[in-house]
Each structure stands twice: as C-alpha cells, then as structure tokens.
Design a protein around this motif. Structure first.
Motif, PDB file in Angstrom:
ATOM      1  N   ALA A  95       0.914  -1.268   0.009  1.00 51.67           N
ATOM      2  CA  ALA A  95       0.023   0.155   0.047  1.00 51.67           C
ATOM      3  C   ALA A  95       0.991   1.244  -0.073  1.00 51.67           C
ATOM      4  CB  ALA A  95      -0.823   0.013   1.116  1.00 51.67           C
ATOM      5  N   GLY A  96       2.059   1.245   0.655  1.00 52.10           N
ATOM      6  CA  GLY A  96       2.939   2.258   0.671  1.00 52.10           C
ATOM      7  C   GLY A  96       3.366   2.674  -0.592  1.00 52.10           C
ATOM      8  N   ALA A  97       3.829   1.432  -1.159  1.00 51.61           N
ATOM      9  CA  ALA A  97       4.502   1.805  -2.595  1.00 51.61           C
ATOM     10  C   ALA A  97       3.577   2.254  -3.649  1.00 51.61           C
ATOM     11  CB  ALA A  97       4.939   0.377  -3.092  1.00 51.61           C
ATOM     12  N   VAL A  98       2.096   1.752  -3.407  1.00 57.11           N
ATOM     13  CA  VAL A  98       1.169   2.308  -4.566  1.00 57.11           C
ATOM     14  C   VAL A  98       0.767   3.775  -4.057  1.00 57.11           C
ATOM     15  CG1 VAL A  98      -1.162   1.965  -4.867  1.00 57.11           C
ATOM     16  CG2 VAL A  98       0.085  -0.030  -4.653  1.00 57.11           C
ATOM     17  N   MET A  99       0.792   4.276  -2.749  1.00 55.26           N
ATOM     18  CA  MET A  99       0.514   5.553  -2.274  1.00 55.26           C
ATOM     19  C   MET A  99       1.547   6.315  -2.981  1.00 55.26           C
ATOM     20  SD  MET A  99      -2.495   5.646  -0.771  1.00 55.26           S
ATOM     21  CE  MET A  99      -2.318   6.903   0.662  1.00 55.26           C
ATOM     22  N   ARG A 100       2.857   5.959  -2.928  1.00 53.92           N
ATOM     23  CA  ARG A 100       3.711   6.994  -3.059  1.00 53.92           C
ATOM     24  C   ARG A 100       3.690   7.000  -5.003  1.00 53.92           C
ATOM     25  NH1 ARG A 100       6.416   4.102   0.645  1.00 53.92           N
ATOM     26  NH2 ARG A 100       7.310   2.474  -0.736  1.00 53.92           N
ATOM     27  N   ALA A 101       3.442   5.838  -5.620  1.00 55.42           N
ATOM     28  CA  ALA A 101       3.313   5.888  -7.019  1.00 55.42           C
ATOM     29  C   ALA A 101       2.115   6.783  -7.352  1.00 55.42           C
ATOM     30  CB  ALA A 101       3.306   4.356  -7.663  1.00 55.42           C
ATOM     31  N   ASP A 121      -6.565  17.210 -15.754  1.00 57.86           N
ATOM     32  CA  ASP A 121      -6.832  18.571 -15.312  1.00 57.86           C
ATOM     33  C   ASP A 121      -6.646  18.525 -13.909  1.00 57.86           C
ATOM     34  OD1 ASP A 121      -6.814  19.261 -18.032  1.00 57.86           O
ATOM     35  OD2 ASP A 121      -8.892  19.685 -17.810  1.00 57.86           O
ATOM     36  N   ALA A 122      -7.133  17.712 -13.078  1.00 53.77           N
ATOM     37  CA  ALA A 122      -7.094  17.950 -11.605  1.00 53.77           C
ATOM     38  C   ALA A 122      -6.800  16.327 -11.167  1.00 53.77           C
ATOM     39  CB  ALA A 122      -8.337  18.145 -11.140  1.00 53.77           C
ATOM     40  N   TRP A 123      -6.097  16.040 -10.049  1.00 56.72           N
ATOM     41  CA  TRP A 123      -5.448  14.978  -9.656  1.00 56.72           C
ATOM     42  C   TRP A 123      -5.602  15.000  -7.942  1.00 56.72           C
ATOM     43  CZ3 TRP A 123      -4.590  10.350 -11.314  1.00 56.72           C
ATOM     44  CH2 TRP A 123      -4.160   9.037 -10.695  1.00 56.72           C
ATOM     45  N   ALA A 124      -6.422  14.287  -7.340  1.00 54.04           N
ATOM     46  CA  ALA A 124      -6.289  14.200  -5.946  1.00 54.04           C
ATOM     47  C   ALA A 124      -5.554  13.359  -5.200  1.00 54.04           C
ATOM     48  CB  ALA A 124      -7.767  13.815  -5.242  1.00 54.04           C
ATOM     49  N   ARG A 125      -4.967  13.669  -4.126  1.00 50.47           N
ATOM     50  CA  ARG A 125      -3.816  12.627  -3.632  1.00 50.47           C
ATOM     51  C   ARG A 125      -4.740  11.491  -3.184  1.00 50.47           C
ATOM     52  NH1 ARG A 125       0.560  15.026  -5.440  1.00 50.47           N
ATOM     53  NH2 ARG A 125       1.243  17.045  -4.207  1.00 50.47           N
ATOM     54  N   PRO A 126      -4.016  10.386  -3.127  1.00 49.49           N
ATOM     55  CA  PRO A 126      -4.797   9.118  -2.966  1.00 49.49           C
ATOM     56  C   PRO A 126      -5.121   8.897  -1.271  1.00 49.49           C
ATOM     57  CG  PRO A 126      -2.478   8.515  -3.436  1.00 49.49           C
ATOM     58  CD  PRO A 126      -2.633   9.946  -3.777  1.00 49.49           C
ATOM     59  N   GLU A 127      -6.280   8.432  -1.005  1.00 46.34           N
ATOM     60  CA  GLU A 127      -6.774   8.054   0.234  1.00 46.34           C
ATOM     61  C   GLU A 127      -6.675   6.709   0.599  1.00 46.34           C
ATOM     62  OE1 GLU A 127     -10.419  10.201   1.431  1.00 46.34           O
ATOM     63  OE2 GLU A 127     -10.028  11.311  -0.252  1.00 46.34           O
ATOM     64  N   LEU A 128      -6.224   6.159   1.820  1.00 41.61           N
ATOM     65  CA  LEU A 128      -6.246   4.717   1.875  1.00 41.61           C
ATOM     66  C   LEU A 128      -7.064   4.314   3.311  1.00 41.61           C
ATOM     67  CD1 LEU A 128      -4.957   1.802   1.981  1.00 41.61           C
ATOM     68  CD2 LEU A 128      -3.123   3.041   3.335  1.00 41.61           C
ATOM     69  N   VAL A 129      -7.756   3.137   3.163  1.00 40.38           N
ATOM     70  CA  VAL A 129      -8.492   2.616   4.348  1.00 40.38           C
ATOM     71  C   VAL A 129      -8.236   1.021   4.546  1.00 40.38           C
ATOM     72  CG1 VAL A 129     -10.507   2.331   3.013  1.00 40.38           C
ATOM     73  CG2 VAL A 129     -10.816   2.684   5.601  1.00 40.38           C
ATOM     74  N   TRP A 130      -8.114   0.549   5.694  1.00 43.00           N
ATOM     75  CA  TRP A 130      -7.846  -1.102   5.685  1.00 43.00           C
ATOM     76  C   TRP A 130      -9.024  -1.564   6.136  1.00 43.00           C
ATOM     77  CZ3 TRP A 130      -3.791  -2.709   3.917  1.00 43.00           C
ATOM     78  CH2 TRP A 130      -2.579  -2.414   3.723  1.00 43.00           C
ATOM     79  N   MET A 131      -9.262  -2.739   5.675  1.00 44.27           N
ATOM     80  CA  MET A 131     -10.388  -3.513   6.131  1.00 44.27           C
ATOM     81  C   MET A 131      -9.988  -4.954   6.125  1.00 44.27           C
ATOM     82  SD  MET A 131     -12.713  -2.702   2.924  1.00 44.27           S
ATOM     83  CE  MET A 131     -13.764  -1.174   3.123  1.00 44.27           C
TER      84      MET A 131
END
Length: 139
Positions: A85-91, A104-114
């Motif tokens: 998940a950390g590698a994906v978030m950085r990528a 045109d717009a890119w929101a930073r990723p959000e992560l939730v664990w289940m």
C-alpha cells in the motif's frame, strides 16, 4: 478516447506494473482489473471506475470526473500489505502522464484498511481511492 473510466484504469494499471518498488512486492500478473478477491496474493485489483460527466470544454472537448478504487490484497501479515500500500500511495502521489487525454485535476490518494469479509480467511484488504478530472477531444 475510449470510455474515461477504462482509460484511467488502464493508465494506472500500466503505471503500477512498471514501478520497480511495486513489482518488487507484487508480481505484475497480479496487478489487474476486476471485482473479485484474487487467488494469488499479494495483488492489486483495479475496480471499475465511477464516472461523472462534467460537460463540454473549449474546442469540442469533454470533461469527466473519474473515481477509481484500487484494492490491495495480502495474506494478513501486516508488514507485507502495508509495504504494498505504501508503494502504491507513493506511485499515485502525482498524476501519471496520459496519452490521448489530459488530466486536469488529481486528488492525492486516500487509504482505508479492512478485514476480509470472509471470517474463515486471514486476508488484509487496503482500499486506495483515486479521483481525477479528465479532458479529451470528442471524436
């Protein structure tokens, strides 16, 4: 352009499969589109996108907001799932370079664990949410 959700999904999948930090943890064959729990883990599953058309832009272009969920699956050992998940978030911190459309717009990723919904299994699932606004010229 093909459907905007599919276009973004393909772009993200290609970016993840080409990232050496990710492929050191996840076999590129286990980075795929789909809607079901994978058989091979760890894996990254790109769910079908949610698309909201925003209307027309200058020069005959079309705009749409695309929301995409990436499901990170791993056997529950904690560290492996968190590393993936950390590698994906950085990528996914910044928008990838696109061909055939603009982001045109890119929101930073959000992560939730289940926890895996099947109590018999010991899997961890992280869900990473991505949101982008795409613009392309209508054919």
């Amino acid at each position: 352009m093909i459907e905007p959700g599919f276009a973004l999904q393909a772009l993200i999948g290609d970016r993840l499969a080409a990232d050496p930090d990710i492929t050191a943890l996840v076999n590129p064959l286990n980075i795929r589109a789909g809607m079901i729990r994978p058989d091979q883990m760890p894996a990254i599953v790109l769910a079908p996108a949610r698309v909201r058309f925003l209307g027309h832009a200058a020069g005959g272009q079309i705009m749409a907001e695309v929301r995409l969920l990436l499901h990170v699956w791993a056997v529950e050992d904690g560290a492996k799932a968190q590393a993936v998940a950390g590698a994906v978030m950085r990528a996914m911190m910044d928008a990838p370079e696109a061909e055939g459309f603009d982001i045109d717009a890119w929101a930073r990723p959000e992560l939730v664990w289940m926890r895996d919904p099947d109590p018999v299994r010991a899997h961890t699932q992280g869900v990473i949410a991505l949101t982008a606004v795409l613009r392309w010229r209508a054919a």
